[in-house]
Write a protein that holds these residues in place. Structure first.
Motif, PDB file in Angstrom:
ATOM      1  N   ALA A   1      31.904  31.393  36.571  1.00 30.39           N
ATOM      2  CA  ALA A   1      32.563  31.480  37.876  1.00 30.39           C
ATOM      3  C   ALA A   1      32.201  32.765  38.597  1.00 30.39           C
ATOM      4  N   VAL A   2      32.025  32.623  39.897  1.00 34.42           N
ATOM      5  CA  VAL A   2      32.051  33.734  40.819  1.00 34.42           C
ATOM      6  C   VAL A   2      33.126  33.353  41.833  1.00 34.42           C
ATOM      7  N   ASN A   3      34.283  33.996  41.701  1.00 41.40           N
ATOM      8  CA  ASN A   3      35.453  33.613  42.497  1.00 41.40           C
ATOM      9  C   ASN A   3      35.686  34.567  43.663  1.00 41.40           C
ATOM     10  N   ILE A   4      36.055  33.989  44.783  1.00 47.79           N
ATOM     11  CA  ILE A   4      36.627  34.752  45.890  1.00 47.79           C
ATOM     12  C   ILE A   4      38.129  34.661  45.702  1.00 47.79           C
ATOM     13  N   VAL A   5      38.805  35.811  45.658  1.00 48.75           N
ATOM     14  CA  VAL A   5      40.220  35.866  45.277  1.00 48.75           C
ATOM     15  C   VAL A   5      41.039  36.438  46.421  1.00 48.75           C
ATOM     16  N   TYR A   6      42.170  35.783  46.739  1.00 51.30           N
ATOM     17  CA  TYR A   6      43.132  36.314  47.689  1.00 51.30           C
ATOM     18  C   TYR A   6      44.411  36.640  46.925  1.00 51.30           C
ATOM     19  N   LEU A   7      44.871  37.898  47.037  1.00 55.73           N
ATOM     20  CA  LEU A   7      46.060  38.367  46.308  1.00 55.73           C
ATOM     21  C   LEU A   7      47.271  38.390  47.234  1.00 55.73           C
ATOM     22  N   PHE A   8      48.389  37.947  46.703  1.00 58.56           N
ATOM     23  CA  PHE A   8      49.661  38.004  47.440  1.00 58.56           C
ATOM     24  C   PHE A   8      50.463  39.215  46.996  1.00 58.56           C
TER      25      PHE A   8
END
Length: 194
Positions: free
Chosen positions: A187-194
């Protein structure tokens, strides 16, 4: 679809009551996106250095020329972060399961006892389960955005039926099994953190 709803409900119920910054992440795997898979992952912090990660991937497209690349996959796991969670190096353990219907794909290679060249003129339909371990690294891009790379190895057991060609229904084998050892996560993930 019922299994996916159960997994997503479990994620929501596992979230802490007072969600603060960097306790929850939503992500998409760019490798799956390139294969036109619909995918989403959710990760929840459960301790200062521990998270629970649940990626889900679906592909129900029928490709041209009787090629099949249909599957669904869920791969829940735990991660231990060496620094703070959602930052830097981590190791993980995961289980996985799903179903597939694959054939008519032109690949001509063998890897660790699995002959992927058979996918060209036959179709395989079945299910799989397994487990593995992984290593990854997360780069912080901003307050809410990260990019993450992860590679995992493990084992998968599969039961399948084999069909003569990718588009026809002539079954030539039923209830066969196969053991796979190798890459189980990339995986190469684009991550959005809350």
């Amino acid at each position: 679809m019922k299994l996916i709803r159960i997994c997503l409900t479990a994620i929501v119920l596992a979230m802490p009551a007072g969600v603060a910054a960097q306790d929850v992440a939503l992500k998409t795997n760019l490798f799956d996106d390139a294969l036109l898979d619909v995918n989403v992952g959710a990760e929840v912090g459960v301790a200062p250095k521990w998270t629970i990660d649940v990626p889900v991937s679906l592909n129900f497209w029928k490709l041209s020329h009787n090629r099949q690349w249909r599957h669904w996959l869920v791969q829940p796991g735990v991660r231990y972060w060496f620094c703070d969670r959602f930052s830097g190096h981590f190791v993980g353990a995961h289980v996985h399961g799903g179903q597939y219907n694959i054939g008519g794909i032109d690949t001509d290679f063998k890897f660790l006892g699995t002959d992927f060249g058979k996918l060209y003129d036959t179709r395989f339909q079945g299910w799989f389960v397994g487990a593995g371990v992984s290593y990854g690294y997360t780069w912080i891009l901003g307050k809410h955005w990260n990019i993450e790379g992860e590679i995992g190895v493990g084992y998968s057991y599969t039961r399948y039926d084999q069909f003569r060609c990718a588009g026809c229904g002539k079954k030539i084998r039923s209830g066969k099994s196969h053991n796979y050892v190798g890459v189980t996560k990339a995986a190469v993930n684009i991550v959005y953190l809350f």
